[in-house]
Structures are given as structure tokens and as C-alpha cells.
Design an enzyme around this catalytic site. Structure first.
Site, short mmCIF file in Angstrom:
data_model
loop_
_atom_site.label_atom_id
_atom_site.label_comp_id
_atom_site.label_asym_id
_atom_site.label_seq_id
_atom_site.Cartn_x
_atom_site.Cartn_y
_atom_site.Cartn_z
N ASP A 73 -8.53 11.11 -4.80
CA ASP A 73 -9.67 10.38 -5.38
C ASP A 73 -9.48 10.67 -7.11
O ASP A 73 -10.58 10.10 -7.74
CB ASP A 73 -10.94 11.00 -4.91
CG ASP A 73 -11.56 10.44 -3.72
OD1 ASP A 73 -11.00 9.33 -3.44
OD2 ASP A 73 -12.31 11.12 -3.01
N ARG A 98 -12.15 17.54 -3.70
CA ARG A 98 -12.06 16.78 -5.08
C ARG A 98 -12.03 18.23 -6.21
O ARG A 98 -11.81 17.96 -7.34
CB ARG A 98 -13.03 15.83 -5.62
CG ARG A 98 -13.23 14.70 -4.61
CD ARG A 98 -13.76 13.52 -5.25
NE ARG A 98 -13.15 12.92 -6.76
CZ ARG A 98 -13.67 11.99 -7.33
NH1 ARG A 98 -14.80 11.37 -6.79
NH2 ARG A 98 -13.17 11.55 -8.34
N ARG A 144 -24.84 13.86 -5.15
CA ARG A 144 -23.61 14.73 -5.78
C ARG A 144 -24.33 15.73 -7.01
O ARG A 144 -24.07 17.01 -6.59
CB ARG A 144 -22.89 13.61 -6.39
CG ARG A 144 -21.97 12.79 -5.38
CD ARG A 144 -21.32 13.42 -4.21
NE ARG A 144 -20.61 12.59 -3.34
CZ ARG A 144 -19.48 11.96 -3.35
NH1 ARG A 144 -18.74 12.26 -4.70
NH2 ARG A 144 -18.97 11.31 -2.49
N HIS A 173 -23.49 7.73 -6.11
CA HIS A 173 -23.48 8.06 -7.68
C HIS A 173 -24.51 6.81 -8.42
O HIS A 173 -24.36 5.75 -7.94
CB HIS A 173 -22.09 7.75 -8.01
CG HIS A 173 -21.23 8.98 -7.66
ND1 HIS A 173 -19.82 8.78 -7.61
CD2 HIS A 173 -21.38 10.41 -7.96
CE1 HIS A 173 -19.37 9.88 -7.40
NE2 HIS A 173 -20.18 10.76 -7.42
N CYS A 267 -15.91 3.48 -11.36
CA CYS A 267 -15.48 4.52 -11.11
C CYS A 267 -14.11 4.97 -11.38
O CYS A 267 -13.53 6.06 -11.72
CB CYS A 267 -15.31 4.64 -9.55
SG CYS A 267 -16.99 4.36 -8.63
N1 ARG Z 1 -14.12 8.80 -2.80
C1 ARG Z 1 -14.73 9.28 -4.11
C2 ARG Z 1 -15.83 10.01 -3.84
O1 ARG Z 1 -16.64 9.91 -2.78
C3 ARG Z 1 -15.12 7.94 -4.82
C4 ARG Z 1 -15.84 8.17 -6.25
C5 ARG Z 1 -16.26 7.08 -6.76
N2 ARG Z 1 -16.58 7.12 -8.21
C6 ARG Z 1 -17.68 6.77 -8.92
N3 ARG Z 1 -17.75 6.97 -10.17
N4 ARG Z 1 -18.69 6.40 -8.30
O2 ARG Z 1 -16.21 10.89 -4.57
#
Ligand code: ARG
Length: 276
Positions: A73, A98, A144, A173, A267
């Protein structure tokens, strides 16, 4: 309806990107990710390269951070930090998958001589959830970034932070539901926000461009604007028309492979904002 077409001014930008050399989907931390679906890493790299080259053609500067084998990611650099006036607040990720990305971003900013680099103490996913509009930071939470992180960002940047609550797991996000177009103009998908946050957005940005469910579903709000040119997923055609009506130049990009990880244009793009 009177259509206003204000003159829009593009400013050269500085971005940080990460080549998706190790891109794949082998875990699921958002509803877009399905490890059972095959990914094509070469296609992801080609699509990413087109975005990278487009930024150069538009006159922007792009720096690169080295991809790491076990961090698929990492291509979504927007999540690595928030950088305003050479101050970098490095992300603390919600998911363990991550977590190790933070060190890579700390090292990158450290090696480039940034004076103010801080590792966040509260969970926050960088520009995924913090978006600067003029002198104000819009800050998402709900999936998040922790609401407690908003105060940390306020202290770090000395700017007012307006909290917004996300309620639809597809738009986990802030940068999947809202995009900054210039110092006082944004576009967003109202249904992604709580009723209270919708009120806040209506009051702050009465002229904002509103996206439809179709626009949002193809990640149309995951866009990058330099003040005039707005790079967004090509499938968001209705949103592109609306942007043009408002005097912006929409540029559609196909990042279908990276959408399998739940990300698109924005992203993959972390803005590095320097001291004025
Ligand atoms: N697979 C990543 C996650 O779920 C995707 C992140 C996408 N980034 C963003 N800025 N929305 O964290």
C-alpha cells in the site's frame, strides 16, 4: 441556472509519489480490497507512470520514495504524512499491515533536511484524512484518523482544524469523499458525511461542487487540483463536466488497477508544501 466561469490560476506543485513495484492486494482493510481478485502489477505500474508523467508535463515537481517489498500500500503516499510549510507530521496507521510505512516516511523527510518532522502520537493517515483548504485544515475521522489526532495537527501546524465525520465505509478516508480545488473551493459527496458534518460543509463552502453517487463510486473525488487543472479518475465524467462549468480543466486518468487497493489519483499523491 447561471453558470459562472471564474478565471482559475494554476500554481506549480511539489508531490511525493511511490512506484507500485510491489503492488498487490493480499489483505483487505477497506471494502474495495478483495485478495481473491487478481492484480496486475505491471499494469498498475504503467497506470501510475502515466499519472507521474502527467504531473511533469503540467510543470509540477515529483519526488519519489523507494517502494518496499512487504508494503504493497506504499503507493498511496497521501497517507504517509501531512506537510504544510515544511513541517511534516508523519502518519500513525490504523492497521498493522501499513504500520511500517511510517518509518520509511520518517527516514525520507529526515534525509531531506526537513527541520520539523514529527511522528504522530495519535492515529492519523496523513493527507488521506487531512486536507488543507486555504488557511484551514479539514480533518476526517470515523474510519481511520482518530478525532484526538485533530488537536495534534492543530498544534503542529498552528492552523484551525475542522473535524468531519465520515459514515459510509466505501469512503473511509476524507480524500475519497472530498477534494480541494483551490484556496476556497472544494467538491464533495454529501452522503459520505454525518448530518452534522454536512451542515458544517454547507456553511463553510456554500458554492461547493457536489458529487453524485455515481461520481463518488468511481472515486471521482480522489482528485488532485493545482488551482486550474484537476486530475481525476476518467470514469467520473459527470463530475468532470461540472468542474469545467466552474472554470476548471478536468483531466481524466485511468488508475483502475490501483482502485483494487481502494485508491486513485489523490491517494497516490502527497503534496509537499513549502514555507512561503
Ligand atoms: N489500501 C489502502 C488502505 O486501505 C488504500 C489507501 C488509499 N489512500 C487514500 N489516501 N485514500 O489504507
Amino acid at each position: 441556472m447561471t453558470v459562472r466561469r471564474p478565471a482559475r490560476v494554476a500554481r506549480p506543485r511539489h508531490y511525493l509519489m511511490c512506484r507500485p513495484t510491489y503492488f498487490t492486494v493480499d489483505y483487505a482493510i477497506n471494502p474495495w480490497m478483495n485478495p481473491a481478485d487478481a492484480t496486475d502489477t505491471d499494469l498498475a505500474i504503467r497506470q501510475w507512470q502515466q499519472l507521474h508523467d502527467l504531473y511533469l508535463e503540467l510543470g509540477h515537481t515529483v519526488d519519489l520514495i523507494a517502494p518496499q517489498p512487504d508494503l504493497p500500500d506504499m503507493v498511496y503516499t497521501a497517507n504517509g504524512a501531512t506537510v504544510i510549510a515544511d513541517r511534516a507530521l508523519v502518519a500513525r496507521f490504523r492497521h498493522t499491515e501499513r504500520a511500517a510505512e511510517s518509518q520509511a516516511f520518517l527516514d525520507w523527510f529526515g534525509a531531506r533536511g526537513y527541520q520539523d518532522v514529527a511522528m504522530a502520537t495519535q492515529t492519523n493517515e496523513g493527507e488521506g484524512d487531512y486536507l488543507l483548504v486555504g488557511e484551514r485544515v479539514l480533518a476526517g475521522s470515523g474510519f481511520r484518523t482518530a478525532p484526538a489526532a485533530h488537536a495534534e495537527a492543530e498544534r503542529m501546524f498552528g492552523l484551525p482544524v475542522v473535524g468531519l465525520t465520515l459514515v459510509d465505509p466505501r469512503f473511509y478516508h476524507l480524500d475519497t469523499a472530498l477534494s480541494v480545488l483551490d484556496r476556497d473551493q472544494i467538491m464533495y459527496y454529501p452522503e459520505a458525511f454525518s448530518a452534522e458534518s454536512r451542515e458544517t460543509l454547507r456553511a463553510l463552502y456554500p458554492e461547493a461542487i457536489l458529487a453524485t453517487d455515481e461520481d463518488a463510486q468511481v472515486f471521482g473525488l480522489n482528485a488532485v487540483s493545482d488551482g486550474r487543472r484537476v486530475v481525476l479518475p476518467a470514469a467520473a465524467t459527470a463530475l468532470a463536466d461540472r468542474l469545467a462549468d466552474h472554470g476548471f480543466d478536468p483531466i481524466g486518468m485511468d488508475l483502475s488497477e490501483l482502485l483494487k487497493g481502494g485508491g486513485s489519483v489523490k491517494c497516490c499523491t502527497l503534496e509537499l508544501r513549502h514555507r512561503p
